[in-house]
Motif scaffolding. Structure first.
Motif, PDB file in Angstrom:
ATOM      1  N   ARG A   3       0.845  -1.219   0.000  1.00 27.50           N
ATOM      2  CA  ARG A   3       0.000   0.000   0.000  1.00 27.50           C
ATOM      3  C   ARG A   3       0.871   1.257   0.000  1.00 27.50           C
ATOM      4  N   PRO A   4       0.405   2.345  -0.639  1.00 28.39           N
ATOM      5  CA  PRO A   4       1.169   3.602  -0.593  1.00 28.39           C
ATOM      6  C   PRO A   4       1.304   4.099   0.838  1.00 28.39           C
ATOM      7  N   PHE A   5       2.373   4.819   1.112  1.00 27.91           N
ATOM      8  CA  PHE A   5       2.534   5.434   2.433  1.00 27.91           C
ATOM      9  C   PHE A   5       1.439   6.488   2.629  1.00 27.91           C
ATOM     10  N   GLU A   6       0.990   6.605   3.869  1.00 28.61           N
ATOM     11  CA  GLU A   6      -0.081   7.577   4.140  1.00 28.61           C
ATOM     12  C   GLU A   6       0.390   9.007   3.955  1.00 28.61           C
ATOM     13  N   LYS A   7       1.634   9.267   4.401  1.00 32.35           N
ATOM     14  CA  LYS A   7       2.186  10.619   4.260  1.00 32.35           C
ATOM     15  C   LYS A   7       3.359  10.561   3.297  1.00 32.35           C
ATOM     16  N   PRO A   8       3.658  11.691   2.630  1.00 36.38           N
ATOM     17  CA  PRO A   8       4.796  11.675   1.695  1.00 36.38           C
ATOM     18  C   PRO A   8       6.107  11.351   2.406  1.00 36.38           C
ATOM     19  N   GLU A 304       8.249   7.895 -11.235  1.00 36.62           N
ATOM     20  CA  GLU A 304       6.798   8.145 -11.250  1.00 36.62           C
ATOM     21  C   GLU A 304       6.053   7.100 -10.418  1.00 36.62           C
ATOM     22  N   LYS A 305       6.472   5.847 -10.520  1.00 39.16           N
ATOM     23  CA  LYS A 305       5.797   4.771  -9.764  1.00 39.16           C
ATOM     24  C   LYS A 305       6.005   4.978  -8.268  1.00 39.16           C
ATOM     25  N   LEU A 306       7.224   5.364  -7.887  1.00 43.43           N
ATOM     26  CA  LEU A 306       7.477   5.605  -6.456  1.00 43.43           C
ATOM     27  C   LEU A 306       6.565   6.724  -5.952  1.00 43.43           C
ATOM     28  N   LYS A 307       6.357   7.719  -6.807  1.00 45.72           N
ATOM     29  CA  LYS A 307       5.466   8.832  -6.432  1.00 45.72           C
ATOM     30  C   LYS A 307       4.060   8.303  -6.116  1.00 45.72           C
ATOM     31  N   GLU A 308       3.609   7.310  -6.902  1.00 47.65           N
ATOM     32  CA  GLU A 308       2.273   6.731  -6.646  1.00 47.65           C
ATOM     33  C   GLU A 308       2.216   6.099  -5.258  1.00 47.65           C
ATOM     34  N   TYR A 309       3.380   5.654  -4.760  1.00 46.55           N
ATOM     35  CA  TYR A 309       3.444   5.080  -3.408  1.00 46.55           C
ATOM     36  C   TYR A 309       3.751   6.150  -2.354  1.00 46.55           C
TER      37      TYR A 309
END
Ligand code: T4K
Length: 376
Positions: A3-8, A304-309
């Motif tokens: 799952r993506p991280f909740e905060k950047p 870009e993919k890391l940004k989605e996470y």
């Protein structure tokens, strides 16, 4: 499924001083009513940094860029200066602000630093200096650079913006060349909010730099040179003293986290880590990787993919300075042999790294990187 991280998760977060200690410092500043122009906080930080950096002389500035501009001015450089395109724009900009043409030299594949083998071919009768950058804190090949400088009577200024606390063969990095510039920007491991310093061996530079950063004023009624205003203020200096108390722990934490990244990323095909050179004491300021064809995804796709996470990695340094609108018209930027620099700029990615970053976050970032290559 991760799952993506909740905060950047940012590429970095600043090292902050203890809040109460800062309030106490602010009380001292209130009591002194001295806010800038070389007050007690400034003098204290200056002497602490001279010791910490192990240098004979240090001069403090409001930021690293102005420090570099004034270093160039203080050495009376003219004409052309050989530098690297793989750097933050502040490096070549500082030359242009001094009416000097930056001549871009290719970099070495192992360190991303200026390639000493390629410097001599770029020297002309207009060349006055070499301005190498210790990229990501890895020292340049200083012996070779200084041998060339000596042969052609050139000055050497090191952009050591990334190299706070680094030592080479036991010698502090700020003792090499004619002058070294350190950045104390919030994104650097040691920070004074914004700030910078020059270190040097020649004592005659002290007065020169003082006038240059303080309007050229001497006494109350004379101005001996066209200086600017580049002074570090009292709040910056107080903040810096408190950050300095924490810097060794910060570097130790970054080392631990770097080792974790290295261990977890080892064996991921197409991901190459910047080697940490032998014979250096390192500061672990950045976590650069190269994303190479065997990884399967391009650097830009991984970014870009890391940004989605919610992982906000950074492409330091892409584009190359020589490809920026303000430099690409230059003859050397267009036709120079910058083959390695172009490849590294295409493949480079800096992953999040700062002392407070939690280990499980790093483990998850690496899991994402592995997951993405397996599931493309
Ligand atoms: N030479 C070299 C080789 C340099 O790398 C630099 C500066 C210089 C010279 C010039 O030195 P200074 O004049 O800056 O002292 C950052 C920094 O602004 C810059 O100082 C640095 N190099 C460069 C490599 O990185 P940006 O545009 O990436 O900054 P920014 O604001 O996007 O920050 C990156 C991330 O850091 C943010 O996403 C979040 C985090 N952050 C940033 C700030 C400012 C924080 O958490 N808190 C903050 O206060 O340039």
């Amino acid at each position: 499924m991760i799952r993506p991280f909740e905060k950047p998760i940012y590429v970095t977060q600043p090292l902050l001083p203890d809040k109460q200690a800062l309030v106490d410092k602010i009380d001292e500043i209130y009591a002194s009513k001295q806010l800038t122009n070389g007050g007690p906080q400034f003098l204290k930080l200056k002497s602490e940094l001279q010791k910490y950096l192990g240098v004979p002389h240090v001069s403090l500035f409001c930021n690293g860029t102005l420090a570099l501009q004034l270093a160039i001015k203080a050495l009376d450089l003219t004409g052309e200066v050989i530098t690297t395109p793989f750097t933050f724009p502040a490096t070549p900009h500082s030359l242009v602000w001094n009416n000097i043409t930056p001549v871009f030299c290719d970099i070495e594949p192992a360190t991303f630093n200026i390639d000493p083998e390629k410097i001599e071919a770029l020297i002309t009768d207009r060349t006055s200096a070499i301005l190498p950058v210790h990229v990501f804190g890895n020292p340049c090949r200083m012996n070779e650079i200084e041998r060339i400088a000596k042969k052609y009577h050139l000055k050497v200024i090191y952009d050591a913006a990334h190299a706070f606390g680094v030592k080479y063969q036991g010698k502090p990095i700020g003792t090499f060349g004619d002058i070294s510039m350190f950045s104390f920007h919030a994104t650097k491991s040691f920070n004074t909010l914004e700030g910078g310093a020059l270190t040097y061996a020649d004592p005659s530079l002290t007065e020169k730099l003082y006038y240059l950063k303080n309007f050229g004023i001497i006494g109350q009624e004379a101005v001996i040179t066209v200086g600017t205003n580049a002074k570090m203020n009292e709040l910056q200096a107080a903040f810096g003293q408190l950050v300095l108390e924490r810097i060794d722990q910060e570097i130790a934490d970054r080392k631990r986290l770097t080792e974790l990244y290295r261990e977890r990323l080892s064996g991921v095909r197409g991901i190459t880590l910047l080697p940490i050179l032998d014979a250096i004491e390192y500061n672990y300021q950045y976590l650069p990787i190269l994303v190479q064809p065997e990884y399967g995804l391009s650097r830009d796709t991984l970014f870009e993919k890391l940004k989605e996470y919610n992982v906000l990695a950074r492409k330091y340094f892409y584009p190359l300075c020589s490809d920026l609108a303000c430099y690409r018209g230059q003859a050397n930027a267009r036709s120079g042999d910058l083959t390695t620099a172009r490849r590294v700029a295409r493949e480079i990615l800096c992953l999040p790294l700062y002392g407070e970053l939690a280990e499980p976050i790093i483990k998850d970032i690496v899991k994402i990187i592995k997951y993405l290559t397996k599931n493309q």
